[in-house]
Motif scaffolding. Structure first.
Motif, short mmCIF file in Angstrom:
data_model
loop_
_atom_site.label_atom_id
_atom_site.label_comp_id
_atom_site.label_asym_id
_atom_site.label_seq_id
_atom_site.Cartn_x
_atom_site.Cartn_y
_atom_site.Cartn_z
N ALA A 60 50.96 2.22 33.76
CA ALA A 60 50.22 1.40 32.80
C ALA A 60 49.24 0.53 33.56
CB ALA A 60 51.17 0.54 31.97
N ALA A 61 48.29 -0.04 32.84
CA ALA A 61 47.31 -0.93 33.46
C ALA A 61 47.82 -2.36 33.54
CB ALA A 61 46.00 -0.87 32.70
N ARG A 62 48.70 -2.74 32.60
CA ARG A 62 49.22 -4.12 32.57
C ARG A 62 50.74 -4.10 32.51
NH1 ARG A 62 47.82 -7.65 28.13
NH2 ARG A 62 48.03 -5.80 26.82
N TYR A 63 51.31 -5.03 33.22
CA TYR A 63 52.77 -5.19 33.24
C TYR A 63 53.13 -6.65 33.06
CZ TYR A 63 52.87 -0.57 35.48
OH TYR A 63 52.71 0.76 35.77
N ALA A 64 54.31 -6.88 32.49
CA ALA A 64 54.94 -8.20 32.49
C ALA A 64 56.43 -7.97 32.69
CB ALA A 64 54.68 -8.94 31.18
N GLY A 65 57.07 -8.89 33.36
CA GLY A 65 58.48 -8.69 33.62
C GLY A 65 59.23 -9.99 33.72
N ILE A 66 60.53 -9.90 33.55
CA ILE A 66 61.41 -11.03 33.80
C ILE A 66 62.45 -10.56 34.81
CG2 ILE A 66 62.84 -10.51 31.75
CD1 ILE A 66 63.32 -13.62 31.61
N ARG A 67 62.52 -11.27 35.91
CA ARG A 67 63.46 -10.93 36.98
C ARG A 67 64.67 -11.85 36.86
NH1 ARG A 67 60.28 -11.75 40.99
NH2 ARG A 67 59.43 -9.66 40.72
N PHE A 68 65.82 -11.25 36.61
CA PHE A 68 67.05 -12.01 36.46
C PHE A 68 67.58 -12.44 37.82
CE2 PHE A 68 66.79 -9.28 32.76
CZ PHE A 68 67.25 -10.07 31.72
N ALA A 69 68.28 -13.56 37.84
CA ALA A 69 68.99 -13.95 39.05
C ALA A 69 70.07 -12.91 39.35
CB ALA A 69 69.62 -15.33 38.87
N PRO A 70 70.41 -12.70 40.61
CA PRO A 70 71.44 -11.70 40.94
C PRO A 70 72.73 -11.92 40.13
CG PRO A 70 70.38 -12.47 42.94
CD PRO A 70 69.87 -13.34 41.82
N GLY A 71 73.17 -10.85 39.49
CA GLY A 71 74.42 -10.91 38.72
C GLY A 71 74.27 -11.26 37.27
N ASP A 72 73.07 -11.70 36.83
CA ASP A 72 72.92 -12.17 35.45
C ASP A 72 72.55 -11.06 34.46
OD1 ASP A 72 73.49 -14.67 36.39
OD2 ASP A 72 71.55 -15.56 35.89
N ALA A 73 71.87 -10.02 34.91
CA ALA A 73 71.34 -9.02 33.98
C ALA A 73 72.41 -8.18 33.29
CB ALA A 73 70.36 -8.09 34.71
N PRO A 74 73.52 -7.79 33.94
CA PRO A 74 74.48 -6.92 33.26
C PRO A 74 75.02 -7.49 31.96
CG PRO A 74 74.87 -6.87 35.60
CD PRO A 74 73.86 -7.95 35.37
N GLY A 75 75.29 -8.78 31.91
CA GLY A 75 75.78 -9.38 30.67
C GLY A 75 74.77 -9.30 29.56
N PHE A 76 73.50 -9.43 29.90
CA PHE A 76 72.43 -9.34 28.91
C PHE A 76 72.21 -7.90 28.46
CE2 PHE A 76 67.90 -8.34 28.35
CZ PHE A 76 67.66 -9.03 27.17
N LEU A 77 72.20 -6.98 29.40
CA LEU A 77 71.92 -5.58 29.08
C LEU A 77 73.11 -4.85 28.49
CD1 LEU A 77 69.88 -4.66 32.28
CD2 LEU A 77 68.97 -4.99 29.97
N GLY A 78 74.32 -5.34 28.78
CA GLY A 78 75.52 -4.70 28.25
C GLY A 78 75.95 -3.48 29.03
N VAL A 79 75.60 -3.42 30.32
CA VAL A 79 75.98 -2.28 31.15
C VAL A 79 76.25 -2.78 32.56
CG1 VAL A 79 73.58 -1.76 31.71
CG2 VAL A 79 75.28 0.03 31.90
N PRO A 80 77.28 -2.26 33.23
CA PRO A 80 77.54 -2.69 34.62
C PRO A 80 76.36 -2.36 35.53
CG PRO A 80 79.41 -1.46 33.72
CD PRO A 80 78.29 -1.30 32.75
N ALA A 81 76.11 -3.23 36.48
CA ALA A 81 74.95 -3.06 37.34
C ALA A 81 75.00 -1.78 38.16
CB ALA A 81 74.81 -4.26 38.27
N HIS A 82 76.20 -1.34 38.54
CA HIS A 82 76.27 -0.14 39.39
C HIS A 82 75.78 1.10 38.67
CE1 HIS A 82 79.89 1.54 37.49
NE2 HIS A 82 80.36 0.30 37.44
N GLU A 83 75.78 1.09 37.33
CA GLU A 83 75.26 2.25 36.59
C GLU A 83 73.74 2.32 36.64
OE1 GLU A 83 76.77 2.63 32.65
OE2 GLU A 83 78.87 2.35 33.24
#
Length: 248
Positions: A60-83
Protein backbone atom coordinates in the motif's frame (compact mmCIF):
# COMPACT_ATOMS: atom_id res chain seq x y z
CA UNK A 1 8.22 9.15 5.43
CA UNK A 2 7.79 7.67 8.89
CA UNK A 3 6.55 9.28 12.10
CA UNK A 4 5.61 7.92 15.49
CA UNK A 5 4.03 9.24 18.66
CA UNK A 6 2.83 7.82 21.99
CA UNK A 7 -0.57 6.12 21.92
CA UNK A 8 -3.21 6.74 24.55
CA UNK A 9 -3.13 3.00 25.26
CA UNK A 10 -0.62 2.43 28.03
CA UNK A 11 2.80 1.44 26.72
CA UNK A 12 1.82 1.50 23.03
CA UNK A 13 3.20 3.59 20.17
CA UNK A 14 1.36 4.91 17.11
CA UNK A 15 3.17 5.19 13.81
CA UNK A 16 2.38 6.31 10.28
CA UNK A 17 4.30 5.67 7.11
CA UNK A 18 4.11 6.72 3.49
CA UNK A 19 5.73 4.00 1.43
CA UNK A 20 8.56 4.67 -0.98
CA UNK A 21 9.53 2.51 -3.95
CA UNK A 22 11.56 -0.47 -2.75
CA UNK A 23 15.29 -0.03 -3.21
CA UNK A 24 18.40 -2.04 -2.44
CA UNK A 25 18.97 0.13 0.60
CA UNK A 26 15.58 -0.55 2.19
CA UNK A 27 16.23 -1.76 5.73
CA UNK A 28 14.50 -4.79 7.21
CA UNK A 29 12.36 -4.71 10.34
CA UNK A 30 14.41 -5.92 13.29
CA UNK A 31 13.11 -8.07 16.17
CA UNK A 32 12.00 -5.89 19.09
CA UNK A 33 9.75 -8.11 21.23
CA UNK A 34 6.63 -6.24 20.05
CA UNK A 35 3.54 -6.95 17.95
CA UNK A 36 1.67 -4.48 15.73
CA UNK A 37 -1.84 -3.96 14.42
CA UNK A 38 -1.48 -2.31 11.01
CA UNK A 39 -3.85 -0.43 8.71
CA UNK A 40 -2.71 -0.63 5.08
CA UNK A 41 -5.12 1.54 3.09
CA UNK A 42 -8.27 -0.25 4.17
CA UNK A 43 -6.83 -3.61 5.16
CA UNK A 44 -6.03 -4.57 8.76
CA UNK A 45 -3.02 -6.78 9.39
CA UNK A 46 -1.22 -8.23 12.39
CA UNK A 47 2.56 -8.41 12.63
CA UNK A 48 3.61 -11.08 15.09
CA UNK A 49 6.78 -11.14 17.20
CA UNK A 50 9.90 -11.67 15.11
CA UNK A 51 12.92 -13.87 15.76
CA UNK A 52 14.82 -12.60 12.72
CA UNK A 53 14.96 -9.60 10.41
CA UNK A 54 11.89 -9.23 8.22
CA UNK A 55 12.30 -7.66 4.76
CA UNK A 56 9.49 -5.15 4.16
CA UNK A 57 7.35 -5.60 1.06
CA UNK A 58 5.09 -2.71 0.15
CA UNK A 59 1.42 -3.52 -0.48
CA UNK A 60 0.00 0.00 0.00
CA UNK A 61 1.03 3.63 -0.31
CA UNK A 62 -0.03 4.59 3.23
CA UNK A 63 0.24 2.76 6.51
CA UNK A 64 -0.71 3.40 10.13
CA UNK A 65 0.01 1.11 13.02
CA UNK A 66 -0.10 0.66 16.75
CA UNK A 67 2.82 -1.15 18.32
CA UNK A 68 1.90 -2.91 21.55
CA UNK A 69 4.28 -3.17 24.47
CA UNK A 70 5.83 -6.65 24.70
CA UNK A 71 3.28 -9.11 26.04
CA UNK A 72 0.22 -6.86 25.67
CA UNK A 73 -1.10 -7.81 22.22
CA UNK A 74 -2.21 -11.43 22.85
CA UNK A 75 -4.90 -10.40 25.34
CA UNK A 76 -6.27 -7.88 22.86
CA UNK A 77 -6.09 -10.17 19.82
CA UNK A 78 -7.34 -13.26 21.64
CA UNK A 79 -4.56 -15.55 20.43
CA UNK A 80 -1.28 -16.69 22.05
CA UNK A 81 1.72 -14.84 20.71
CA UNK A 82 3.57 -18.00 19.68
CA UNK A 83 0.86 -18.70 17.08
CA UNK A 84 1.83 -15.44 15.35
CA UNK A 85 5.60 -15.74 15.69
CA UNK A 86 7.41 -14.61 12.52
CA UNK A 87 4.08 -14.13 10.73
CA UNK A 88 2.16 -11.30 9.02
CA UNK A 89 -1.51 -12.19 8.71
CA UNK A 90 -4.82 -10.48 7.95
CA UNK A 91 -6.85 -9.55 11.01
CA UNK A 92 -9.78 -11.33 9.36
CA UNK A 93 -8.04 -14.65 10.02
CA UNK A 94 -8.42 -13.96 13.75
CA UNK A 95 -11.65 -11.98 14.04
CA UNK A 96 -13.54 -12.96 10.88
CA UNK A 97 -13.50 -11.33 7.46
CA UNK A 98 -16.72 -9.32 7.92
CA UNK A 99 -15.62 -7.75 11.21
CA UNK A 100 -12.13 -6.97 9.94
CA UNK A 101 -13.56 -5.39 6.79
CA UNK A 102 -15.99 -3.26 8.80
CA UNK A 103 -13.24 -2.03 11.10
CA UNK A 104 -10.88 -1.40 8.21
CA UNK A 105 -13.46 0.73 6.44
CA UNK A 106 -14.13 2.73 9.61
CA UNK A 107 -10.44 3.48 10.06
CA UNK A 108 -10.05 4.39 6.37
CA UNK A 109 -12.81 6.98 6.72
CA UNK A 110 -11.15 8.60 9.75
CA UNK A 111 -9.09 11.78 9.22
CA UNK A 112 -6.27 10.25 11.27
CA UNK A 113 -6.09 6.45 10.80
CA UNK A 114 -3.48 6.06 13.54
CA UNK A 115 -5.72 7.82 16.10
CA UNK A 116 -8.64 5.68 14.91
CA UNK A 117 -6.53 2.55 15.52
CA UNK A 118 -5.73 3.81 19.00
CA UNK A 119 -9.43 4.36 19.73
CA UNK A 120 -10.32 0.91 18.39
CA UNK A 121 -7.70 -0.79 20.52
CA UNK A 122 -8.71 1.10 23.66
CA UNK A 123 -12.37 0.15 23.17
CA UNK A 124 -11.47 -3.49 22.68
CA UNK A 125 -8.93 -3.48 25.49
CA UNK A 126 -11.65 -2.38 27.91
CA UNK A 127 -13.18 -5.85 27.58
CA UNK A 128 -9.91 -7.78 27.47
CA UNK A 129 -7.79 -9.00 30.38
CA UNK A 130 -5.51 -6.30 31.79
CA UNK A 131 -1.80 -6.65 31.05
CA UNK A 132 -0.18 -8.99 33.57
CA UNK A 133 2.08 -6.94 35.88
CA UNK A 134 4.23 -10.03 36.41
CA UNK A 135 4.99 -10.23 32.69
CA UNK A 136 5.70 -6.51 32.57
CA UNK A 137 8.17 -7.07 35.40
CA UNK A 138 9.81 -9.81 33.33
CA UNK A 139 10.21 -7.44 30.38
CA UNK A 140 11.56 -4.65 32.59
CA UNK A 141 14.16 -6.90 34.18
CA UNK A 142 15.29 -8.47 30.92
CA UNK A 143 15.39 -5.06 29.24
CA UNK A 144 17.69 -3.93 32.05
CA UNK A 145 20.05 -6.82 31.33
CA UNK A 146 19.08 -9.14 34.18
CA UNK A 147 19.71 -12.84 33.67
CA UNK A 148 16.77 -15.13 32.88
CA UNK A 149 17.29 -17.29 36.00
CA UNK A 150 17.53 -14.20 38.20
CA UNK A 151 14.39 -12.80 36.58
CA UNK A 152 12.45 -16.03 37.17
CA UNK A 153 13.44 -15.97 40.86
CA UNK A 154 12.53 -12.30 41.19
CA UNK A 155 8.99 -12.78 39.84
CA UNK A 156 8.43 -16.05 41.70
CA UNK A 157 8.23 -18.42 38.74
CA UNK A 158 10.03 -21.62 37.99
CA UNK A 159 11.99 -21.91 34.76
CA UNK A 160 9.30 -24.00 33.04
CA UNK A 161 6.51 -21.72 34.19
CA UNK A 162 8.35 -18.65 32.92
CA UNK A 163 9.04 -20.32 29.58
CA UNK A 164 5.41 -21.37 29.12
CA UNK A 165 4.03 -17.96 30.02
CA UNK A 166 6.60 -16.25 27.84
CA UNK A 167 5.57 -18.30 24.80
CA UNK A 168 1.96 -17.15 25.21
CA UNK A 169 2.82 -13.53 25.95
CA UNK A 170 5.91 -12.78 23.85
CA UNK A 171 5.90 -15.52 21.22
CA UNK A 172 9.13 -17.12 22.36
CA UNK A 173 10.95 -18.10 25.53
CA UNK A 174 12.61 -15.66 27.91
CA UNK A 175 16.11 -16.40 26.59
CA UNK A 176 15.11 -15.32 23.09
CA UNK A 177 13.35 -12.24 24.46
CA UNK A 178 16.48 -11.39 26.44
CA UNK A 179 18.60 -11.70 23.27
CA UNK A 180 16.21 -9.48 21.30
CA UNK A 181 16.15 -6.79 24.00
CA UNK A 182 19.93 -6.96 24.39
CA UNK A 183 20.34 -6.45 20.65
CA UNK A 184 18.06 -3.42 20.78
CA UNK A 185 20.14 -1.97 23.66
CA UNK A 186 23.40 -2.57 21.81
CA UNK A 187 22.25 -1.08 18.52
CA UNK A 188 20.83 1.97 20.28
CA UNK A 189 24.26 2.55 21.83
CA UNK A 190 26.01 2.07 18.48
CA UNK A 191 23.64 4.57 16.85
CA UNK A 192 24.41 7.01 19.68
CA UNK A 193 28.08 6.88 18.69
CA UNK A 194 29.35 4.47 21.34
CA UNK A 195 32.23 2.32 20.00
CA UNK A 196 31.09 -1.21 19.22
CA UNK A 197 33.33 -2.89 21.79
CA UNK A 198 32.02 -0.63 24.55
CA UNK A 199 28.42 -0.93 23.33
CA UNK A 200 28.71 -4.73 23.43
CA UNK A 201 29.84 -4.77 27.05
CA UNK A 202 27.33 -2.16 28.18
CA UNK A 203 24.48 -4.06 26.52
CA UNK A 204 25.46 -7.33 28.17
CA UNK A 205 27.39 -9.14 25.43
CA UNK A 206 30.60 -10.96 26.30
CA UNK A 207 32.60 -8.94 23.78
CA UNK A 208 32.38 -7.25 20.39
CA UNK A 209 32.55 -10.56 18.53
CA UNK A 210 29.52 -11.76 20.52
CA UNK A 211 27.61 -8.64 19.49
CA UNK A 212 28.51 -9.17 15.83
CA UNK A 213 27.33 -12.80 15.97
CA UNK A 214 24.05 -11.83 17.63
CA UNK A 215 23.43 -9.02 15.15
CA UNK A 216 24.02 -11.37 12.23
CA UNK A 217 21.74 -14.02 13.74
CA UNK A 218 18.84 -11.73 14.69
CA UNK A 219 19.17 -8.86 12.22
CA UNK A 220 20.95 -10.41 9.26
CA UNK A 221 23.61 -7.69 9.25
CA UNK A 222 26.47 -6.30 11.32
CA UNK A 223 26.37 -3.41 13.79
CA UNK A 224 28.47 -1.26 11.49
CA UNK A 225 26.36 -1.99 8.42
CA UNK A 226 23.18 -1.32 10.38
CA UNK A 227 24.49 2.05 11.61
CA UNK A 228 25.49 2.95 8.06
CA UNK A 229 22.02 2.08 6.75
CA UNK A 230 20.38 4.23 9.42
CA UNK A 231 22.65 7.14 8.52
CA UNK A 232 21.79 6.68 4.84
CA UNK A 233 18.07 6.66 5.66
CA UNK A 234 18.43 9.81 7.73
CA UNK A 235 19.95 11.57 4.72
CA UNK A 236 17.28 10.25 2.35
CA UNK A 237 14.07 12.08 1.45
CA UNK A 238 12.09 8.91 2.21
CA UNK A 239 13.67 7.17 5.23
CA UNK A 240 12.66 3.58 5.93
CA UNK A 241 13.05 3.09 9.69
CA UNK A 242 13.29 -0.41 11.10
CA UNK A 243 10.33 0.18 13.38
CA UNK A 244 7.67 0.20 10.67
CA UNK A 245 6.28 -3.32 10.20
CA UNK A 246 4.95 -3.23 6.67
CA UNK A 247 3.94 -6.59 5.36
CA UNK A 248 3.56 -8.70 2.26
Amino acid sequence: MYEERPALLDGAVLWTRTAAPATEGTRPVLPDGCMDLIWAEGHLLVAGPDTHAYPPAETAARYAGIRFAPGDAPGFLGVPAHELRDRRIALGALWGEAEARRLGERITEAPDPAAALDALVRRRAAGAPAPDPLLRAVVARLAAGRAVAETADAVGLGARQLHRRSLDAFGYGPKTLARVLRLQRALALVLAGVPQAEAALRAGCADQAHLVRETRALAGTTPGAYAASVAASANSETPDPSGSRTTA
